[in-house]
Design a protein around this motif. Structure first.
Motif, PDB file in Angstrom:
ATOM      1  N   ALA A 152       0.824  -1.211   0.000  1.00 37.07           N
ATOM      2  CA  ALA A 152       0.000   0.000   0.000  1.00 37.07           C
ATOM      3  C   ALA A 152       0.859   1.263   0.000  1.00 37.07           C
ATOM      4  N   PRO A 153       0.307   2.387  -0.447  1.00 33.80           N
ATOM      5  CA  PRO A 153       1.047   3.656  -0.439  1.00 33.80           C
ATOM      6  C   PRO A 153       1.388   4.105   0.984  1.00 33.80           C
ATOM      7  N   ARG A 154       2.558   4.704   1.136  1.00 28.19           N
ATOM      8  CA  ARG A 154       3.060   5.099   2.450  1.00 28.19           C
ATOM      9  C   ARG A 154       2.104   6.046   3.174  1.00 28.19           C
ATOM     10  N   ARG A 155       1.541   7.031   2.487  1.00 25.52           N
ATOM     11  CA  ARG A 155       0.659   7.999   3.146  1.00 25.52           C
ATOM     12  C   ARG A 155      -0.566   7.306   3.750  1.00 25.52           C
ATOM     13  N   LEU A 156      -1.097   6.333   3.037  1.00 24.54           N
ATOM     14  CA  LEU A 156      -2.251   5.613   3.559  1.00 24.54           C
ATOM     15  C   LEU A 156      -1.867   4.753   4.757  1.00 24.54           C
ATOM     16  N   ILE A 157      -0.730   4.086   4.660  1.00 24.91           N
ATOM     17  CA  ILE A 157      -0.264   3.269   5.785  1.00 24.91           C
ATOM     18  C   ILE A 157      -0.080   4.145   7.021  1.00 24.91           C
ATOM     19  N   ASN A 158       0.497   5.329   6.835  1.00 25.07           N
ATOM     20  CA  ASN A 158       0.674   6.251   7.959  1.00 25.07           C
ATOM     21  C   ASN A 158      -0.669   6.545   8.627  1.00 25.07           C
ATOM     22  N   GLU A 159      -1.663   6.851   7.815  1.00 26.13           N
ATOM     23  CA  GLU A 159      -2.985   7.176   8.370  1.00 26.13           C
ATOM     24  C   GLU A 159      -3.588   5.986   9.091  1.00 26.13           C
ATOM     25  N   TRP A 160      -3.546   4.812   8.448  1.00 25.55           N
ATOM     26  CA  TRP A 160      -4.143   3.629   9.057  1.00 25.55           C
ATOM     27  C   TRP A 160      -3.485   3.287  10.392  1.00 25.55           C
ATOM     28  N   ALA A 161      -2.151   3.289  10.413  1.00 26.73           N
ATOM     29  CA  ALA A 161      -1.420   2.840  11.598  1.00 26.73           C
ATOM     30  C   ALA A 161      -1.417   3.864  12.723  1.00 26.73           C
ATOM     31  N   LEU A 162      -1.394   5.151  12.368  1.00 21.82           N
ATOM     32  CA  LEU A 162      -1.281   6.192  13.390  1.00 21.82           C
ATOM     33  C   LEU A 162      -2.630   6.608  13.965  1.00 21.82           C
ATOM     34  N   THR A 163      -3.688   6.512  13.169  1.00 15.43           N
ATOM     35  CA  THR A 163      -5.015   6.853  13.692  1.00 15.43           C
ATOM     36  C   THR A 163      -5.766   5.644  14.202  1.00 15.43           C
ATOM     37  N   GLY A 164      -5.482   4.460  13.649  1.00  5.99           N
ATOM     38  CA  GLY A 164      -6.202   3.255  14.040  1.00  5.99           C
ATOM     39  C   GLY A 164      -7.628   3.184  13.543  1.00  5.99           C
ATOM     40  N   GLU A 165      -8.003   4.101  12.650  1.00  3.19           N
ATOM     41  CA  GLU A 165      -9.394   4.142  12.194  1.00  3.19           C
ATOM     42  C   GLU A 165      -9.650   3.128  11.079  1.00  3.19           C
ATOM     43  N   PRO A 166     -10.829   2.515  11.052  1.00  2.00           N
ATOM     44  CA  PRO A 166     -11.152   1.500  10.034  1.00  2.00           C
ATOM     45  C   PRO A 166     -11.430   2.122   8.679  1.00  2.00           C
ATOM     46  N   PHE A 167     -11.368   1.269   7.640  1.00  3.52           N
ATOM     47  CA  PHE A 167     -11.712   1.697   6.285  1.00  3.52           C
ATOM     48  C   PHE A 167     -12.413   0.551   5.570  1.00  3.52           C
ATOM     49  N   ASP A 168     -13.132   0.882   4.509  1.00  2.75           N
ATOM     50  CA  ASP A 168     -13.989  -0.104   3.860  1.00  2.75           C
ATOM     51  C   ASP A 168     -13.294  -0.810   2.703  1.00  2.75           C
TER      52      ASP A 168
END
Length: 259
Positions: A152-168
């Motif tokens: 996955a793209p780095r910016r998305l990984i940063n968001e997923w891992a640092l916020t912990g918020e789910p996505f669809d």
């Protein structure tokens, strides 16, 4: 072959590995790690098994991550051992030479994301939910990152891992985590379609191809091109390559020796 946590079964030319803890949202414990590893080894020992399918039991979850019910047990470690069992499972998957498909039938979170990333291809229900919620319980998806960073793209990984918020599922598809996101009623048909597209191909070409793709992952272009030009020469000497070329010339379907 079954145990309390994992079911391993042969369905045609596919070996299915099903995490069998639906009441726990198919959460990972030691038995799940052992069972999935056993399934991978069984598939590689069976010449008739052409594809590995990894999924979860029920219709709610693929895998919700580590089992957190026993406080502290999920992240306990024997510091006398240099390796962690879950990490060893990810290593095993990366050295596998049979293709694998993740069938994502529901929630896929935390360590479940690692199981998703360890497969070659993934098909998900469009109702599936994904995420890296570890920061919400004071930890971080350390081992998952080892595979996720190459998908996955780095910016998305940063968001997923640092916020912990789910996505669809649509976001997972756009990020490259999935090959297909389909309505839940079409999930099994799409998995079967993908199995069929793999099972009629040369097992030797797939085996050697996966080995080569793994090898060149850490190489520069000059190293990779030198390595692969020798690999294609070796592949051309196999019985499958000879059969494939003969079948093409004779306008018939190949009968793969698998050698």
């Amino acid at each position: 072959m079954t145990d309390d946590s994992v079911v391993i079964e042969k369905r045609g030319q596919a070996l299915w590995i099903t995490i069998n803890r639906p009441d726990k949202r198919n959460a990972i414990n030691a038995a799940v790690v052992e069972g999935i590893g056993r399934g991978y080894r069984q598939a590689h020992g069976d010449a008739e098994a052409r594809v590995i399918v990894l999924t979860g039991a029920g219709d709610k979850a693929f895998c919700a991550g580590a089992d957190l019910q026993a406080t502290g047990a999920a992240f306990a470690a024997d510091f006398s051992k240099p390796n962690v069992d879950y990490a060893d499972l990810l290593r095993l998957s990366q050295n596998a030479t049979k293709p694998s498909i993740a069938r994502i039938n529901g929630v896929c979170m935390a360590g479940g994301m690692g199981l998703l990333c360890m497969t070659d291809m993934a098909v998900a229900s469009d109702a599936a939910l994904f995420g890296l919620p570890e920061v919400k319980v004071g930890v971080f998806p350390m081992q998952v990152m080892s595979l996720l960073q190459n998908i996955a793209p780095r910016r998305l990984i940063n968001e997923w891992a640092l916020t912990g918020e789910p996505f669809d599922a649509n976001a997972a598809l756009a990020a490259g985590l999935l090959n297909y996101a389909v309505p839940v009623a079409e999930l099994d048909a799409k998995v079967d379609w993908l199995i069929a597209r793999l099972a009629d191909k040369s097992p030797t070409a797939i085996r050697r191809g996966k080995y080569a793709m793994r090898a060149i992952g850490a190489m520069s272009f000059d190293q990779a091109i030198a390595y692969t030009e020798s690999q294609i020469a070796l592949l051309a000497m196999t019985e499958d390559a000879k059969e494939g070329l003969t079948a093409f010339a004779e306008k018939r379907k190949p009968v793969w020796p698998g050698r």
